[in-house]
Scaffold this motif. Structure first.
Motif, PDB file in Angstrom:
ATOM      1  N   GLY A   6       0.665  -1.164  -0.011  1.00 50.52           N
ATOM      2  CA  GLY A   6      -0.041  -0.005  -0.019  1.00 50.52           C
ATOM      3  C   GLY A   6       0.793   1.240  -0.002  1.00 50.52           C
ATOM      4  O   GLY A   6       1.858   1.172   0.613  1.00 50.52           O
ATOM      5  N   TYR A   8       0.500   5.411   0.859  1.00 49.19           N
ATOM      6  CA  TYR A   8       0.041   6.525   1.425  1.00 49.19           C
ATOM      7  C   TYR A   8       0.631   8.030   1.199  1.00 49.19           C
ATOM      8  O   TYR A   8       1.893   8.307   1.456  1.00 49.19           O
ATOM      9  CB  TYR A   8      -0.014   6.243   2.975  1.00 49.19           C
ATOM     10  CG  TYR A   8      -1.009   7.152   3.654  1.00 49.19           C
ATOM     11  CD1 TYR A   8      -2.544   6.889   3.377  1.00 49.19           C
ATOM     12  CD2 TYR A   8      -0.898   7.825   4.964  1.00 49.19           C
ATOM     13  CE1 TYR A   8      -3.559   7.437   4.254  1.00 49.19           C
ATOM     14  CE2 TYR A   8      -1.785   8.438   5.510  1.00 49.19           C
ATOM     15  CZ  TYR A   8      -3.231   8.578   5.482  1.00 49.19           C
ATOM     16  OH  TYR A   8      -4.019   8.683   5.943  1.00 49.19           O
ATOM     17  N   TYR A  20      -3.591  13.285   2.754  1.00 51.15           N
ATOM     18  CA  TYR A  20      -3.179  11.920   2.194  1.00 51.15           C
ATOM     19  C   TYR A  20      -4.107  11.182   1.254  1.00 51.15           C
ATOM     20  O   TYR A  20      -5.291  10.908   1.872  1.00 51.15           O
ATOM     21  CB  TYR A  20      -2.385  10.785   3.323  1.00 51.15           C
ATOM     22  CG  TYR A  20      -1.143  11.353   3.859  1.00 51.15           C
ATOM     23  CD1 TYR A  20       0.031  11.111   2.907  1.00 51.15           C
ATOM     24  CD2 TYR A  20      -1.087  12.574   5.012  1.00 51.15           C
ATOM     25  CE1 TYR A  20       1.293  11.429   3.683  1.00 51.15           C
ATOM     26  CE2 TYR A  20      -0.056  12.782   5.230  1.00 51.15           C
ATOM     27  CZ  TYR A  20       1.239  12.294   4.663  1.00 51.15           C
ATOM     28  OH  TYR A  20       2.566  12.938   5.150  1.00 51.15           O
ATOM     29  N   ALA A  22      -4.844   7.268  -0.413  1.00 56.60           N
ATOM     30  CA  ALA A  22      -4.487   6.039  -0.335  1.00 56.60           C
ATOM     31  C   ALA A  22      -4.235   5.209  -1.637  1.00 56.60           C
ATOM     32  O   ALA A  22      -4.959   5.660  -2.625  1.00 56.60           O
ATOM     33  CB  ALA A  22      -5.337   4.865   0.366  1.00 56.60           C
TER      34      ALA A  22
END
Length: 164
Positions: A6, A8, A20, A22
């Motif tokens: 992932g 951010y 932020y 994702a």
């Protein structure tokens, strides 16, 4: 080595409100052993980056930038499997999603960054890592607007990987 995880991400030094966003990254890596503990590692990753725009002339939206990133890293791995890594990264923009921008390209095609991270690789080849990517090149590819084009990409990555 295959790797996925992932992201951010956000923009640093933007003159508009951001938060932020994702995303994810995935790809392959190649490592060249210098000694038992030092390696040079090169990665080829698809990486979703950008920011949530919260105010300003672009309005509220998720500004998404997709890159093919190629980090070049020097990695020190202990005998127990823990490692630290650092180096440089070049990103080539593949796609951008910007609502309300009428120019040809909002972001530059090439993005340079500094990279640092930590992690652990088990004896069976399974590993986890965390990395911070700080942009050193300007993102904006425009002039003559109320938006400052001086902002830079920042990205926090968490990954799992497997070494064959």
């Amino acid at each position: 080595i295959i790797k996925a995880g992932g992201n951010y991400s956000n923009f640093d030094k933007a003159n508009f409100g951001t938060d932020y966003l994702a995303g994810f990254h995935a790809g392959a890596t190649v490592a060249f052993k210098i000694t038992n503990n030092f390696l040079i590692q090169e990665e080829f990753l698809y990486s979703q980056q950008g920011a949530k725009i919260t105010d300003g002339s672009l309005g509220a939206q998720n500004l998404k930038l997709s890159y093919m990133t190629v980090p070049f890293l020097l990695k020190y791995r202990t005998n127990s499997g823990f490692y630290v890594e650092g180096g440089a990264q070049v990103g080539i923009k593949l796609k951008e999603e910007v609502v309300g921008y009428n120019g040809s390209d909002f972001a530059k095609k090439i993005d340079g960054a500094a990279v640092g991270g930590i992690g652990y690789q088990s004896k069976i080849g399974l590993g986890i890592g965390a990395r911070y990517v700080y942009g050193i090149s300007k993102v904006g590819n425009f002039t003559g607007t109320t938006i400052n084009n001086d902002f830079k990409n920042t990205n926090i990555q968490a990954s799992i990987f497997y070494v064959f």
